[in-house]
Design an enzyme around this catalytic site. Structure first.
Site, mmCIF file in Angstrom:
data_model
loop_
_atom_site.group_PDB
_atom_site.id
_atom_site.type_symbol
_atom_site.label_atom_id
_atom_site.label_comp_id
_atom_site.label_asym_id
_atom_site.label_seq_id
_atom_site.Cartn_x
_atom_site.Cartn_y
_atom_site.Cartn_z
ATOM 1 C CE LYS A 1 -3.464 -2.984 -0.331
ATOM 2 N NZ LYS A 1 -2.618 -3.892 -0.294
ATOM 3 N N GLY B 1 -0.262 -13.328 -13.713
ATOM 4 C CA GLY B 1 -1.084 -13.330 -12.926
ATOM 5 C C GLY B 1 -2.332 -12.465 -12.909
ATOM 6 C CB ALA C 1 -6.080 -8.984 -4.979
ATOM 7 C CB ILE C 2 -1.104 -10.186 -4.858
ATOM 8 C CG1 ILE C 2 -1.209 -10.023 -3.646
ATOM 9 C CG2 ILE C 2 0.851 -9.033 -4.675
ATOM 10 C CD1 ILE C 2 -0.702 -11.649 -2.842
ATOM 11 C CD GLU D 1 -3.254 -4.409 -4.470
ATOM 12 O OE1 GLU D 1 -4.420 -4.569 -2.656
ATOM 13 O OE2 GLU D 1 -2.277 -4.875 -3.239
ATOM 14 N N GLY E 1 -0.781 -16.992 -7.216
ATOM 15 C CA GLY E 1 -1.104 -17.377 -5.418
ATOM 16 C C GLY E 1 0.151 -18.366 -4.350
ATOM 17 C CG HIS F 1 -25.244 17.272 -4.244
ATOM 18 N ND1 HIS F 1 -26.096 16.698 -5.616
ATOM 19 C CD2 HIS F 1 -25.677 18.533 -5.146
ATOM 20 C CE1 HIS F 1 -25.347 17.482 -6.532
ATOM 21 N NE2 HIS F 1 -25.523 18.047 -6.479
#
Length: 461
Positions: free
Chosen positions: A48, A173, A176-177, A180, A263, A439
């Site tokens: 992150k 792959g 997710a990893i 990212e 994985g 809003h």
């Protein structure tokens, strides 16, 4: 004999240890490797940090979306130093906590079972009334690629140790990893080629949102769907990858590193569980009860990434804490409490699933209505220059309760939390529509998806 032995001191093991101390001090915590967590050292936190830096540069490079003409001169030479420095700060915090624990409770070494109540570690036999197995996982590699490429084949455990950003990177792959790291590296100026076995990206199960995500991500990222390398080899310091494109034509690229993101494998295989039960030879087929985390009928309980459909930090911590009661009260065991499901991918834009996914609801044959809203023309998203993606909400037909949602949008992490909490409270469609919506906000996009669902209910009568 000890009351409890915990094997593995990652997130789940640490959480279990802290909870167990409230009930007994006749305990041992065994760990093979660093006394920190996958999240802090090679997972959630360093990834992150990298994503945050990449997103900052990406936003600056696309300032024209909000009417700015910026002349960007970026220097990415300090990126990996920044990632490592901040990562080390997080790991030091974890290690300080571990250092405060009773040293008699901690053993560094690899545990192996002799029988259901006995393990051997560092040549010493230890017995316990119960065990918690929180050994975690390790990145999965293609063995042939590993032999061919050596240290030029890296995983998400290795990439944050690189002294500098690579110039050229191939990622294997599209989970997710992979997504990212592929996007982050691309946004930092690395020439990235991503090989995807299928057309699936990230975690989204909705075909509609998958199509939107695939189209958007592939606009900027060189992602080769339904394509894998046919061969890899080393030529000096370069990796040579051969593959066939969608037309069946041979192609070759030269890069610096291959990142394998296909994985992870459970480290339960290191424990010699077959000595507990001869049938425990394949860790993928272990009879682990989903509700109690008990392994068969034995006084053994498995938590964390060692065996999980959802290898997520907060779930590891939660189950690590709550499984202690079953371990200490064996043979009386109970189903663990459950958290409302929540999964997030820090892609750009982000992906998230709150509650049950669309695929899960369909697999259970639950009758539900899907409300959808595109964010291409959503007011606040357009003012942010981030008007892409969409959201789906899943409303049970009989009760009109919110069961789940899938999101592909800017800042999905925040809206997904709110939706997960709402699902835990079993709110209905009208309950959510009666809430205030300021809003202009992205939350108004959620309201539009809910209104789409309500219109379908009214049409059904």
């Amino acid at each position: 004999m000890h009351n409890l032995i915990i094997i593995g001191a990652g997130t789940a093991g640490m959480s279990a240890y802290k909870e167990a101390l409230k009930h007994t001090h006749n305990i041992r915590l065994i760990n093979d490797g660093a006394w920190d967590t996958t999240c802090a050292r090679v997972g959630c936190m360093p990834s992150k940090i990298l994503v945050s830096t990449a997103n900052r540069l990406h936003n600056a490079n696309h300032a024209d979306r909000v009417g700015l003409n910026l002349q960007i001169e970026s220097d990415t030479s300090r990126v990996m130093t920044h990632v490592q420095a901040l990562r080390d700060r997080f790991t030091r915090s974890v290690i300080r906590d571990v250092d405060s624990w009773n040293p008699e409770h901690k053993i560094s070494g690899q545990a192996k079972f002799i029988n259901a109540n006995t393990i051997k570690v560092n040549g010493e036999q230890l017995q316990a009334k119960a065990f918690i197995l929180a050994v975690g996982s390790t990145p999965r590699f293609d063995q042939d690629d590993q032999k061919a490429l050596g240290d030029r084949l890296i995983s998400s455990d290795d990439i944050f140790e690189l002294p500098d950003l690579p110039k050229r990177l191939a990622v294997i792959g599209s989970g997710a990893i992979a997504i990212e790291l592929s996007q982050a590296m691309h946004n930092l100026g690395v020439e990235v080629t991503t090989f995807a076995r299928s057309r699936h990206v990230g975690i989204l199960s909705s075909d509609n949102l998958q199509n939107i995500a695939q189209a958007h991500i592939s606009q900027n990222l060189n992602i080769l769907f339904e394509t894998l390398p046919t061969s890899v080899s080393l030529d000096g310091d370069e990796v040579v990858i051969d593959y066939q494109d969608q037309q069946g034509q041979p192609q070759t690229i030269r890069i610096d590193y291959v990142l394998s993101a296909i994985g992870r494998n459970s480290l339960l295989s290191t424990l010699d569980l077959h000595k507990v039960d001869a049938s425990f030879t394949d860790v993928k087929k272990l009879p682990i009860h989903d509700d109690t985390k008990q392994l068969g009928d034995y006084p053994m309980f498995v938590v964390g990434d060692a065996f999980s459909k959802n290898p997520i930090q907060h779930i590891a911590s939660f189950t690590g804490k709550h499984v202690v009661s079953n371990a200490l009260n064996y043979p009386q065991v109970e189903a663990l409490p459950k958290l409302s499901p929540l999964a997030i991918v820090f892609s750009n834009p982000q992906m998230a699933i709150a509650g049950q996914s669309k695929k899960e609801l369909e697999r259970k044959n639950i009758d539900f209505i899907t409300g959808f809203q595109s964010f291409e023309n959503q007011g606040r998203a357009r003012t942010l220059g981030k008007n892409f993606g969409g959201i789906e909400v899943y409303i049970e037909r009989s009760s009109q309760r919110l069961l789940g949602a899938e999101l592909f949008m800017d800042s999905a992490e925040h809206l997904a939390h709110m939706l997960s909490w709402m699902i835990a409270e079993q709110v209905t469609l009208e309950d959510i529509l009666d809430c205030p919506y300021y809003h202009p906000t992205l939350e108004e996009g959620l309201r539009s998806a809910l209104k789409h669902a309500r219109r379908q209910f009214r049409e059904l009568g």
